[in-house]
Design an enzyme around this catalytic site. Sequence first.
Site, mmCIF file in Angstrom:
data_model
loop_
_atom_site.group_PDB
_atom_site.id
_atom_site.type_symbol
_atom_site.label_atom_id
_atom_site.label_comp_id
_atom_site.label_asym_id
_atom_site.label_seq_id
_atom_site.Cartn_x
_atom_site.Cartn_y
_atom_site.Cartn_z
ATOM 1 N N THR A 169 0.821 -1.121 0.103
ATOM 2 C CA THR A 169 0.002 -0.119 0.131
ATOM 3 C C THR A 169 0.814 1.311 -0.009
ATOM 4 O OG1 THR A 169 -1.783 -1.161 1.102
ATOM 5 C CG2 THR A 169 -1.922 1.237 1.333
ATOM 6 N N SER A 204 1.186 -7.570 -1.038
ATOM 7 C CA SER A 204 1.759 -8.656 -0.120
ATOM 8 C C SER A 204 1.069 -9.733 -0.244
ATOM 9 C CB SER A 204 2.291 -8.225 1.007
ATOM 10 O OG SER A 204 1.333 -8.036 1.933
ATOM 11 N N THR A 230 1.301 -4.485 4.173
ATOM 12 C CA THR A 230 0.974 -4.931 5.604
ATOM 13 C C THR A 230 0.380 -6.112 5.748
ATOM 14 O OG1 THR A 230 -1.200 -3.683 5.384
ATOM 15 C CG2 THR A 230 0.979 -2.493 6.215
ATOM 16 N N ASP A 231 -0.340 -6.646 4.489
ATOM 17 C CA ASP A 231 -1.154 -7.787 4.599
ATOM 18 C C ASP A 231 -0.229 -9.136 5.228
ATOM 19 O OD1 ASP A 231 -3.212 -6.355 4.251
ATOM 20 O OD2 ASP A 231 -3.798 -7.477 2.313
#
Length: 334
Positions: free
Chosen positions: A12, A56, A87-88
């Site tokens: 992101t 990710s 971040t995932d």
Amino acid sequence: MPDLVLLSTGGTIATTSTEAGRVVGVDAKTLLRSAEGHWDSGAVRVRALDVKRLVSFAATTEDVLDLARAVRAASAEADGIVVTHGTDSMEEAAFLVSLTHEGEVPVVFTGAQRPFDDTAPDGPRNLASALRWAASSEARGTGVSVVFDDKVLPVVGVRKVHTLALSAFAAPGRGPIATVDEAGVRLHARPSVAPALLSLDVERLPRVDVIGQYLGADAVALEAALACGARGLVVAGFGAGNTAPDVTEACLALLDEGFPVAVASRVGSGAVLGLYSGGGADLLRAGAIPAGDLSPWQTRLLLAAALTRTAGQDGPGTVETCRRWLEQVGAVAR
Ligand code: ASP
């Protein structure tokens, strides 16, 4: 003057909005420029490199092993490495890189909850904080960490804990090891850093599946994982590490054959303990590995790494390798 390397992988932090949704399009140099003004960038030299351009949730463990090789190469010539990442799956990528990382050079993961073109993006500040931490003497020898929303979190036990909030990560039960903000870097605790477990010559990890537990779960997912060639299993157990009756039975049969099974919890924090007959007590007595405060996803990577190490070799077996490693990082009691 400290030399840092910034490795950009996408996520992101590097996305902009399109009609189809967010897409990765911002390169490492542009990310680096966006962080200027949030820290004293003149005091540090940073080389910015693009390693991947992925969201990710689409990354594979092979992608992360490529990243780990880029980290290794950069560590030879830098005082600190910063990785920008989605971040995932950041908690898994950072953990897998940590299983390969050696030496004093800190490796710092960061990202953003809001895209690059947001009117109030969080990426520039997170990146500036990660660079500031990576350049600090306090960070040396801390292994891999995650910097988000001014907090420096240890890689072991770190989790994404909010889908949208800017304070998206926590390491429940461990807490931040440092704070980084306008007032500078403040070290609160030194994390336990385990020696590397995974060779970078490994190109593909053995298959290890995570078996979720939920009301009325049966053994179908477990059997499917075995049929697909799983060499180890992690159960994301109820509570302190319990499994539904069919799953307990299937795991006990596997453990009896010497097949590695680890027990983590779906709760999100706390230790795993064999408390209940028919559940965790049976599994741990039969030799299942209690995963401590590692998430099921980090446990899966630990078990896969241990399998690469112990295949056909003398020395500690897979289960013992995992147990020792978990003790070294303070995830389970010695
Ligand atoms: N939501 C994700 C992120 O924060 C997308 C990804 O993981 O790449 O970056």
